[in-house]
Write a protein that holds these residues in place. Structure first.
Motif, mmCIF file in Angstrom:
data_model
loop_
_atom_site.group_PDB
_atom_site.id
_atom_site.type_symbol
_atom_site.label_atom_id
_atom_site.label_comp_id
_atom_site.label_asym_id
_atom_site.label_seq_id
_atom_site.Cartn_x
_atom_site.Cartn_y
_atom_site.Cartn_z
ATOM 1 N N ARG A 182 -9.695 -27.556 -42.460
ATOM 2 C CA ARG A 182 -9.161 -28.357 -41.359
ATOM 3 C C ARG A 182 -7.943 -29.094 -41.874
ATOM 4 O O ARG A 182 -7.987 -29.740 -42.913
ATOM 5 C CB ARG A 182 -10.203 -29.352 -40.859
ATOM 6 C CG ARG A 182 -9.665 -30.207 -39.712
ATOM 7 C CD ARG A 182 -10.745 -31.010 -39.049
ATOM 8 N NE ARG A 182 -11.829 -30.194 -38.532
ATOM 9 C CZ ARG A 182 -11.777 -29.504 -37.389
ATOM 10 N NH1 ARG A 182 -10.679 -29.505 -36.649
ATOM 11 N NH2 ARG A 182 -12.815 -28.814 -36.970
ATOM 12 N N SER A 221 -5.901 -31.993 -40.971
ATOM 13 C CA SER A 221 -5.730 -33.206 -40.177
ATOM 14 C C SER A 221 -6.023 -34.394 -41.080
ATOM 15 O O SER A 221 -6.667 -34.255 -42.117
ATOM 16 C CB SER A 221 -6.658 -33.230 -38.958
ATOM 17 O OG SER A 221 -8.005 -33.318 -39.337
ATOM 18 N N SER A 222 -5.564 -35.522 -40.667
ATOM 19 C CA SER A 222 -5.881 -36.725 -41.428
ATOM 20 C C SER A 222 -7.250 -37.248 -40.979
ATOM 21 O O SER A 222 -7.772 -36.837 -39.940
ATOM 22 C CB SER A 222 -4.810 -37.796 -41.194
ATOM 23 O OG SER A 222 -4.896 -38.282 -39.864
ATOM 24 N N ALA A 231 -7.919 -40.122 -39.746
ATOM 25 C CA ALA A 231 -7.762 -40.832 -38.468
ATOM 26 C C ALA A 231 -7.551 -39.877 -37.298
ATOM 27 O O ALA A 231 -7.913 -40.197 -36.166
ATOM 28 C CB ALA A 231 -6.594 -41.813 -38.551
ATOM 29 N N ASP A 232 -6.984 -38.695 -37.567
ATOM 30 C CA ASP A 232 -6.693 -37.731 -36.503
ATOM 31 C C ASP A 232 -7.850 -36.782 -36.217
ATOM 32 O O ASP A 232 -7.750 -35.936 -35.329
ATOM 33 C CB ASP A 232 -5.456 -36.908 -36.854
ATOM 34 C CG ASP A 232 -4.183 -37.738 -36.844
ATOM 35 O OD1 ASP A 232 -4.156 -38.782 -36.152
ATOM 36 O OD2 ASP A 232 -3.225 -37.345 -37.533
ATOM 37 N N THR A 233 -8.927 -36.893 -36.957
ATOM 38 C CA THR A 233 -10.065 -36.001 -36.761
ATOM 39 C C THR A 233 -11.044 -36.657 -35.790
ATOM 40 O O THR A 233 -11.536 -37.754 -36.041
ATOM 41 C CB THR A 233 -10.758 -35.705 -38.105
ATOM 42 O OG1 THR A 233 -9.796 -35.172 -39.015
ATOM 43 C CG2 THR A 233 -11.886 -34.714 -37.929
ATOM 44 N N SER A 234 -11.305 -35.968 -34.688
ATOM 45 C CA SER A 234 -12.186 -36.525 -33.659
ATOM 46 C C SER A 234 -13.650 -36.494 -34.107
ATOM 47 O O SER A 234 -14.017 -35.758 -35.028
ATOM 48 C CB SER A 234 -12.046 -35.726 -32.361
ATOM 49 O OG SER A 234 -12.653 -34.447 -32.524
ATOM 50 N N ASP A 259 -14.921 -33.034 -33.927
ATOM 51 C CA ASP A 259 -14.491 -32.213 -35.064
ATOM 52 C C ASP A 259 -15.328 -32.502 -36.305
ATOM 53 O O ASP A 259 -15.702 -31.579 -37.042
ATOM 54 C CB ASP A 259 -13.009 -32.447 -35.366
ATOM 55 C CG ASP A 259 -12.106 -31.841 -34.306
ATOM 56 O OD1 ASP A 259 -12.557 -30.944 -33.564
ATOM 57 O OD2 ASP A 259 -10.935 -32.268 -34.228
ATOM 58 N N TRP A 260 -15.646 -33.782 -36.552
ATOM 59 C CA TRP A 260 -16.505 -34.132 -37.678
ATOM 60 C C TRP A 260 -17.879 -33.495 -37.508
ATOM 61 O O TRP A 260 -18.455 -32.955 -38.466
ATOM 62 C CB TRP A 260 -16.663 -35.649 -37.814
ATOM 63 C CG TRP A 260 -15.470 -36.332 -38.413
ATOM 64 C CD1 TRP A 260 -14.660 -37.244 -37.801
ATOM 65 C CD2 TRP A 260 -14.953 -36.172 -39.737
ATOM 66 N NE1 TRP A 260 -13.670 -37.652 -38.671
ATOM 67 C CE2 TRP A 260 -13.828 -37.010 -39.867
ATOM 68 C CE3 TRP A 260 -15.336 -35.400 -40.831
ATOM 69 C CZ2 TRP A 260 -13.081 -37.094 -41.037
ATOM 70 C CZ3 TRP A 260 -14.591 -35.477 -41.996
ATOM 71 C CH2 TRP A 260 -13.485 -36.325 -42.091
#
Length: 124
Positions: A98, A100-101, A103-106, A109-110
């Motif tokens: 993945r 993304s940072s 903070a940018d991972t919803s 998504d987690w």
């Protein structure tokens, strides 16, 4: 390098690219027969064609499915048993990268990452 897996049967999840594909190649080069799976059927078929050419069709078994699909996992295990009779090595490599940072991972998504990383290891 040859690691002495002559006569062994290996199963590798996530084997059509990256670390998984490198592992599949290394095992084949070391004398193992290898069954591997991946989600992307087109990439899996392309890779499998090259490996069958280089190492022999009798040494390679593939299936396209998600390791989160319990029925598909069980079906693949049955295919491995029918074709090779056993499994000596299991490499649980299914996953994804993945980009993304934190903070940018919803949250979704987690959860998807967690589910893939955990359940791909514990499904029979």
């Amino acid at each position: 390098m040859h690691y002495g897996y002559d006569g062994c049967v290996a199963v590798v999840t996530g084997g059509s690219s990256g670390i998984g594909l490198a592992t599949v190649r290394l095992l084949l080069e070391s004398g193992a027969r290898v069954a591997f799976c991946a989600r992307n059927e087109n990439r899996l078929n392309d890779v499998a064609a090259v490996l069958r050419r280089d190492f022999g069709a009798d040494n390679v078994l593939t299936a396209a499915f998600s390791v989160l699909d319990k029925e598909a996992v069980n079906d693949f295990a049955s295919q491995v048993r029918a074709r090779f009779g056993t499994c000596d090595l299991l490499v649980n490599n299914a996953g994804q990268g993945r980009i993304s940072s934190f903070a940018d991972t919803s949250d979704d998504d987690w959860r998807a990452e967690y589910e893939l990383k955990l359940f791909s290891q514990i499904l029979p």
